[in-house]
Write an enzyme that holds these catalytic residues in place. Sequence first.
Site: not given
Length: 383
Positions: A177, A307, A361
């Site tokens: 990630d 982000y 993930h």
Amino acid sequence: MNIRPFKIAVSEEQLNDLLARLKLTRVPRSLDAESWDDGASLAFMERLISHWRLGFDWRAQEDRLNSFPQFIARVGELDVHFVHEKGKGPAPMPLVLTHGWPGSFAEMQEIIPLLSDPAAHGGDASDAFDVVVPSLPGFGFSQAPQHRGVSSKRVAEMWSELMTGLGYDRFGAQGGDIGAGVSMWLGRLYPKQMVGLHLNYIPGGFLPPLGDGSPPITAEEEAFRTRAASWFATEGAYSAQQSTKPLTLAYALSDSPVGLAAWIAEKFRTWSDCNGEVERVFTLDQLLTDISIYWFSGNVASTLRIYKENRSEPLKFNERERVEPAFGMALFPAELPTPPRSWVERVFDVKRWTPMPKGGHFAAMEQPQLLAEEIRAFFRPLR
């Protein structure tokens, strides 16, 4: 570097405030309480809320996390929280493990001992690592940035300073990630410091040289681009929100623990190798430990904002640019859309690319043994 020991100690006031908020929860209506089609299942969330109020023991989880040696270091202008577990072996290799969103340093609880003391877990002591697990700025018990510009690139600069301050002139990096992006930036910015880079995810913002004299896109690469675009159209709303208007979302997630839990738990289900049943992979206690760390930190806005920072500073490469350190990839079957090896080889020196038999993930939580074995295998010839 100023480094001091750290123990997690959430106050009784914080715990009482959480329980009071949970007691007053107002849940939405749902057309189908069991379904996840519209987002977090109402039936699951009601069970999670009940367990958080009546069954979850934060103090037990706090003690478990505090069994790891933790510290706070002043890195640049921020206080950074990290675990530093020294390896048990003849020559442990320094390794920085970086988590992502919506994970935390708690993701690494199971894998830390497998890497630091492999001989105690069926491995070879010569594969031992000195394991450093920092919390990203504004995540967990790390201080939140006070200004714009703290992207994955800036975090890589901070990790270089942290590892140097711990006495490690050369070290390896591993991540998934956001942690994968940080690790890739480390390889790009500090090739002489890096022994190698090992990932279990390729960031969606990674853009190798395309066009302008670069090799043409292959059919496999084009298929990946189509697949990634389709995934983003159906699953990417969270990223679009967090990378454009994170503060608007942060008001809700900072005020409502249940809103925060729904936002996070839905991703653990969707992104894991659970076949739609999240509790096949994660216990409610595991989920709530991670969610509680987000809640107690009071820094939800900064966990979303990275982000936007990464959107402003994407991992984009120029024509013929190469990253020197050896690169390894563990490809878990339930991972988000992942580019083919050729896409990555346009920039990185890929030495190992391993399809994994199961997992998704959150590999360090889902399949710690498999990931640890793969990390050991990748770094073994680089020691």
